[in-house]
Scaffold this active site. Sequence first.
Site, short mmCIF file in Angstrom:
data_model
loop_
_atom_site.label_atom_id
_atom_site.label_comp_id
_atom_site.label_asym_id
_atom_site.label_seq_id
_atom_site.Cartn_x
_atom_site.Cartn_y
_atom_site.Cartn_z
N LYS A 1 0.81 -1.21 0.00
CA LYS A 1 0.00 0.00 0.00
C LYS A 1 0.85 1.27 0.00
O LYS A 1 1.93 1.30 0.59
CB LYS A 1 -0.87 -0.04 1.27
CG LYS A 1 -1.75 1.16 1.50
CD LYS A 1 -2.88 1.25 0.51
CE LYS A 1 -3.47 2.66 0.51
NZ LYS A 1 -4.25 2.93 -0.71
N CYS B 1 -1.40 9.80 -7.77
CA CYS B 1 -2.62 9.48 -7.05
C CYS B 1 -3.65 10.59 -7.22
O CYS B 1 -3.40 11.73 -6.86
CB CYS B 1 -2.34 9.28 -5.56
SG CYS B 1 -3.84 8.83 -4.68
#
Lengths: 312, 259
Positions: free
Chosen positions: A56, A141
């Site tokens: 992650k 992101c």
Amino acid sequence: MDNRHHTQPATSVKMEVEIAGMKMKNPMLTASGTFGFGEEFADFIDLEKLGGFIVKGTTLEPREGNPYPRMAETPSGMLNAVGLQNKGVDHFVNEIYPRLKRLNTNVLVNVSGAKIDDYVAVAERLAPLAAIPAIEVNISCPNVKQGGMAFGTTTDGAAAVTEAIRKVWPRTLIVKLSPNVTSISDIAMAVEDAGADSVSLINTIMGMAIDVERRRPCLSTITGGLSGAAVRPVAVRMVWQVAKAVDIPVIGLGGISSGRDVIEFMLAGARAVQIGTANFIDPQVTVKAIDWMEQWCSRHGVTDINEIVGEI
Amino acid sequence: MGKKNIFDALLISSRDLSERYSMLTLRLPDSIGEMEVLPGQFVEIRVTDSPSTYLRRPISICDYDAAERMMTLLIRRAGEGTEHLCNLPIGAKVDILGPLGNGFTLPAAGTSALLAGGGIGVAPLMLLGKRMRQAGVNVTLLLGARTADEILLLDEFKAIGNVAVSTDDGSLGEKGYAADNSVLNRRYDLVCTCGPKPMMVGIARKAHATGSPCEVSLENLMACGLGACLCCVEPTLKGNLRACVEGPVFDTSQLLWEL
Ligand SMILES: Cc1cc2nc3c(=O)[nH]c(=O)nc-3n(C[C@H](O)[C@H](O)[C@H](O)COP(=O)(O)OP(=O)(O)OC[C@H]3O[C@@H](n4cnc5c(N)ncnc54)[C@H](O)[C@@H]3O)c2cc1C
Ligand SMILES: Cc1cc2nc3c(=O)[nH]c(=O)nc-3n(C[C@H](O)[C@H](O)[C@H](O)COP(=O)(O)O)c2cc1C
Ligand code: FES
């Protein structure tokens, strides 16, 4: 699951690939944010069968991420707005790494930040961890207000982050590119010049969905990142373009859900691949895809998977 | 927590309980060996042949018989995915991932528990009620729905303990919301609830007022069900926790609900 019983292992095919010094048993990685810390899938697959997995997105400080709802299903895909919830790099170093370091596969860390200094600080803290062969820098992101994609959408921003991390990260440096740009090849060339060893693409595509009964956006953040099978043709096109534009190895991802899809990405120019969202639907998809690829190679008389990279 | 499995179960019966609810009984394959299920746990079902259903669907385990290798699911037709599951033919293979999540607390013998379910939220209370009864807990059930014909499995629940009912239209039991039912006016050693959020908040408030500990089962949207994606989080005193791993059952004292 049943298909496996009909297949014969094709042991003669060479599946090993290399990404700038990082040796992999096969081209299969899993995508950051979709595979937890690997352990979430250990009941379903032998993690050591993978070429590696990417944990992650990790930031310097802990982050709680965005408010719920963070997910919306869309045709053959999903939108997410998780917003990089994670416990920070020190938690990874102290709590997670000791559990993962003995695995006989590549464990990669996905690095995120709001400022260049943050990215650098995370990379510095990871540098002493000898069992982390590579980091993947997330400059793409779409789910955080600051930083994130902002670096990934200009050649200068992308180059600046890459250059700064290159100074402190001694091993394989992968930069993950955003598809939310006009020319992804330009960004890829910029990070190559700035010292990246490899690029991975694509991150999620900005999207949006509205609940028409409630007349409200489905996500708390209104917009989010699209992933899953729906994005695959976009990703294949971008991998093909980038592979033509740079000399460093390309890691392809976006909607891969089978061995067939992996082969498609490799033909388009990917040296390795990642599977993300498809793990949610079939937690064994990675190992099934590896088996299928071996079959495909035997059928096509391919003895080394590297032969097909960039054939198109 | 036990091992998570992935397997094809065989649909051996499918029964419509009302226009919107069906009860599916599945036989587990021998290949997965012994599987332990905690009441409150759920499975993630892959809905094949339904093009608009991309992700798996989380469904509570309503009942489970380890010896017979049978699992029962109660499904409400909410959209295409659940519609498809309710219409599956007998003999169909159902791709299941589970059991997932944490489950409710099983209190000690001789204690009292109230299990309150609204609509489809009664699903996990069947296995929970049975296990509590076996453990010697004094169980009261509270079932809520809009009308009498949406009160599910009444006879089965009566075999577990005292059953109180609330319907919005008063067609069965007390008229009004479950959270206003008079069984909530006394203290229990544990209150467990599952249903629409406004109902659970109402029940939790009553439990709070009578000093009863309260556990709620949340139905947050999920993508993976495995703890990998962080889509399903619920804000708690310990930060955002995953409803699919640290939940779906939470003690209300840990949540940031205003009670
Ligand atoms: C832990 C857990 C346990 C559950 N147990 C059961 C159960 O035992 N029986 C049962 O019938 N349902 C249960 N649900 C709800 C069920 O998962 C949803 O109804 C289902 O996913 C809807 O899918 P669909 O394709 O039919 O509908 P969709 O077309 O996806 O959605 C139709 C409607 O259902 C709503 N919905 C979608 N997902 C959820 C969700 N996760 N929770 C509540 N509403 C949702 C949508 O907002 C929409 O309004 C549970 C959910 C969770 C998270
Ligand atoms: C729930 C979710 C969380 C994600 N988190 C991250 C992340 O932390 N860092 C990152 O670089 N990419 C993240 N991604 C993007 C994926 O790694 C991947 O680039 C994208 O989903 C496309 O691949 P796929 O279609 O195979 O999922 C996330 C994707 C999803 C669905
Ligand atoms: S649904 Fe993915 S973490 Fe809970």
